[in-house]
Motif scaffolding. Structure first.
Motif, PDB file in Angstrom:
ATOM      1  N   VAL A 170      13.913  -8.689   7.533  1.00 31.16           N
ATOM      2  CA  VAL A 170      13.134  -8.176   8.113  1.00 31.16           C
ATOM      3  C   VAL A 170      12.683  -8.287   9.499  1.00 31.16           C
ATOM      4  CG1 VAL A 170      10.227  -6.295   7.373  1.00 31.16           C
ATOM      5  CG2 VAL A 170      12.394  -7.209   5.268  1.00 31.16           C
ATOM      6  N   LYS A 199       5.819   3.385   5.116  1.00 34.26           N
ATOM      7  CA  LYS A 199       6.929   3.112   3.635  1.00 34.26           C
ATOM      8  C   LYS A 199       7.609   3.434   3.494  1.00 34.26           C
ATOM      9  CE  LYS A 199       5.367   1.394  -0.143  1.00 34.26           C
ATOM     10  NZ  LYS A 199       4.711   1.680  -1.916  1.00 34.26           N
ATOM     11  N   ARG A 229      12.139 -11.820   2.843  1.00 29.74           N
ATOM     12  CA  ARG A 229      11.842 -10.781   2.252  1.00 29.74           C
ATOM     13  C   ARG A 229      13.053 -11.372   0.854  1.00 29.74           C
ATOM     14  NH1 ARG A 229       8.463 -12.904   4.595  1.00 29.74           N
ATOM     15  NH2 ARG A 229       6.774 -11.545   5.420  1.00 29.74           N
ATOM     16  N   SER A 249       4.350  -2.220   8.661  1.00 35.00           N
ATOM     17  CA  SER A 249       5.079  -1.977   7.154  1.00 35.00           C
ATOM     18  C   SER A 249       5.461  -3.806   6.726  1.00 35.00           C
ATOM     19  CB  SER A 249       5.229  -0.797   6.873  1.00 35.00           C
ATOM     20  OG  SER A 249       6.019  -0.401   5.427  1.00 35.00           O
ATOM     21  N   ASP A 250       4.767  -3.919   6.047  1.00 38.18           N
ATOM     22  CA  ASP A 250       5.486  -5.218   5.116  1.00 38.18           C
ATOM     23  C   ASP A 250       5.639  -4.448   3.629  1.00 38.18           C
ATOM     24  OD1 ASP A 250       6.769  -7.546   4.343  1.00 38.18           O
ATOM     25  OD2 ASP A 250       5.196  -8.808   4.323  1.00 38.18           O
ATOM     26  N   ASN A 251       5.002  -5.869   2.847  1.00 41.38           N
ATOM     27  CA  ASN A 251       4.374  -4.756   1.896  1.00 41.38           C
ATOM     28  C   ASN A 251       3.317  -3.892   1.325  1.00 41.38           C
ATOM     29  OD1 ASN A 251       6.226  -7.323   0.051  1.00 41.38           O
ATOM     30  ND2 ASN A 251       4.692  -8.760  -0.364  1.00 41.38           N
ATOM     31  N   ARG A 289      11.124  -1.209   4.894  1.00 38.78           N
ATOM     32  CA  ARG A 289      10.067  -2.787   5.157  1.00 38.78           C
ATOM     33  C   ARG A 289      10.694  -2.746   6.973  1.00 38.78           C
ATOM     34  NH1 ARG A 289      10.570  -6.605  -0.022  1.00 38.78           N
ATOM     35  NH2 ARG A 289       9.038  -7.049   1.658  1.00 38.78           N
TER      36      ARG A 289
END
Length: 571
Positions: free
Chosen positions: A417, A362, A406, A384-386, A366
């Motif tokens: 992203v 994090k 995003r 790692s996205d949200n 992202r």
């Protein structure tokens, strides 16, 4: 030989205080009593020592009672293979799909929607339901309902019409203020409700106790025959295995609660569906397995193995599932059969795999990712996205790296992203069962019944209509690519009309009485055209003479003669 004693001898022994009854009984015994045991074959011990030469003969294994061996073996831990995960390059295997032998679509060039549906729900299946219904009505009420396969067809057609035009309850379709002719003109309300109360699929008196161990034994003949009809279609390349919820809030030992589903209460089914939404294989979930059964090394993934057991081996099919099923042993089992796998995975199922921590990913922002590859060339990717998501695959890895749009809250604008190929592949092919759930919820009427298995039966009828529609679209794209296909709504309406009207003799009776004056019929006739199954069934086509109107089949011609039933014009 042991001496026998009479009742008087035994009483004398008991009343005589100077002697013991046990001593008296044992005086005439020549041999000492020993507990009976199973004699071993003289060569069995030698064979065992030859098979296990390294075993220490001084240590004897403890004897385990026979009634406890199965339970202890079921609870024993299964030895699992240890995998070593390293950060190295993933070598993508060659996974070119081997196309199966396709069906001859030209044979279905002139098929109607009803014929597509009847290819799954056959005449023999409906005839068996009619026979079992008549038998069950005699067992329950003492008299038969005298139904047949054609009346069962009408029942299914009325159910499909109810799904297209939904009302608060069943009675509303026959009430004067809300009557719906495609339903109420086919069958009386009393007859319809009487059939619903006695419809049956298997004789209760001819089922063995072993067969009743199956919790859906009342519906098993229908489910198995319909499943075999679905499996006749050549499978697609990509398949998704997931849960299917049949809504139900009544009382049943199979009802379950799933908070993450739109319908939280109901029956859970397992299904394997293609990317198009076609359901190839399915089964009803019956809860936990037998405790005496040995545990599998794949755990919950037994469902995936069962659903994919009907796929041909060595064709390079791709299977997708969520983290409820995914494990490394499952991937290895499927790879041995030439089936490749992608799915989300829980971290506690991947031992000895040191991926980068979610907090560190994090911080990188992202789109950051980390991956590991084991000695069997399986890759696990954390992206790692949200939130961080973990995926396990046997044929696709990080490359080629793509991008996805995003929304950035801080910059208040859209950003691109980075996204690995494994995530893109999973998102594109995992939604087959979800698509089926969406389609089945569009035009499905919910009956209320005390018999819980009837809910599953109605759901299978809805799935059969959807599978027939998907197959119709597939054939139309091959034979007539430029022709626009029927939407599901019109396809289901055509099937329903054909089932309620084709080859059915209409029962004529007194016209409905109404206090209002009957308005004069309009001069212009209806322009709706019935399906070919009804227009060409050869029943109830009576010509009537009316004023001259334009022919709907010929350009520039007029006709005085009309067909009373099928709305066709005789020139």
């Amino acid at each position: 030989m042991a001496k026998t004693y009479s009742v008087e001898d035994v009483l004398k022994m008991i009343t005589d205080g100077n002697s013991s009854d046990i001593e008296q009984l044992g005086e005439d015994e020549d041999e000492e009593w020993t507990p009976a045991r199973i004699e071993e074959h003289p060569d069995s011990r030698d064979d065992e020592e030859e098979e296990n030469p390294d075993k220490d003969n001084d240590e004897e294994a403890p004897e385990i009672p026979k009634d406890k061996t199965s339970k202890q073996s079921g609870k024993s831990k299964v030895e699992r293979k240890e995998y070593r995960w390293k950060k190295k390059e993933f070598e993508a295997p060659s996974v070119e799909f081997v196309e199966p032998v396709e069906e001859d679509s030209e044979e279905r060039l002139d098929w109607t929607p009803c014929q597509y549906f009847k290819d799954f729900v056959t005449e023999d299946m409906l005839q068996e339901i009619a026979e079992e219904t008549n038998l069950y009505s005699v067992q329950k009420n003492g008299k038969s309902v005298h139904t047949n396969a054609q009346e069962i067809e009408q029942l299914l057609g009325m159910y499909m019409h109810m799904g297209l035009v939904q009302m608060p309850n069943v009675r509303a379709y026959w009430e004067m203020a809300t009557r719906h002719p495609p339903v109420c003109d086919v069958m009386s309300r009393g007859r319809f409700q009487n059939l619903l109360t006695v419809i049956h699929f298997q004789n209760n008196l001819s089922v063995s106790e072993d067969a009743k161990q199956d919790k859906v034994w009342k519906l098993r003949p229908w489910l198995e025959k319909l499943r075999q009809r679905f499996l006749r279609i050549p499978p697609e390349e990509c398949h998704a295995v997931d849960k299917i919820m049949v809504p139900f809030k009544g009382k049943s030992h199979l009802r379950c609660y799933m908070p993450g589903k739109p319908h939280k209460w109901g029956f859970k089914m397992w299904g394997r569906g293609g990317q198009s939404g076609y359901l190839y294989d399915f089964d009803v979930c019956q809860g936990g397995g037998n405790l005496d059964q040995e545990k599998s090394d794949v755990g919950a993934a037994d469902v995936v193995l069962k659903m994919t057991s009907t796929l041909p081996a060595g064709k390079n099919h791709k299977v997708f599932a969520d983290n409820f099923f995914t494990s490394v042993p499952l991937v290895e089992h499927l790879k041995q059969r030439g089936i490749y796998y992608v799915g989300t995975v829980r971290t506690n199922r991947v031992k000895n795999c040191q991926l980068m921590d979610e907090k560190e990913l994090k911080k990188k922002g992202r789109g950051s990712l980390d991956f590991r590859v084991n000695q069997e060339n399986n890759i696990i990717v954390r992206w790692s996205d949200n939130k961080a998501v973990n995926l396990l695959s046997s044929f696709v890895g990080v490359e080629p790296l793509g991008s996805v749009k995003r929304w950035d809250r801080k910059a208040k604008t859209h950003i691109m992203v980075p996204r690995p190929a494994i995530v893109d592949t999973y998102n594109r092919f995992m939604g087959g069962i979800d698509l089926l759930d969406m389609l089945s919820a569009l035009y499905k009427f919910s009956f209320r019944s005390r018999r819980w298995y009837i809910y599953i039966w109605w759901h299978t009828i809805t799935v059969a209509v959807i599978n027939a529609w998907i197959r119709y679209r597939r054939d139309l794209e091959k034979l007539h690519p430029r022709q626009k296909h029927l939407p599901l709504r019109r396809f289901q309406a055509s099937v329903a009309t054909a089932l309620t009207s084709a080859r059915k003799v209409k029962k004529r009776g007194r016209p409905l009485s109404s206090p209002e004056a009957t308005p004069a019929p309009p001069r212009r006739r209806k322009t709706t055209e019935l399906p070919p199954d009804v227009r060409k069934d050869g029943l109830n086509h009576f010509p009537t003479w009316e004023t001259r109107q334009r022919c709907k089949h010929c350009v520039g011609h007029f006709s005085y003669v009309f067909c009373e039933n099928a709305e066709c014009i005789f020139v």
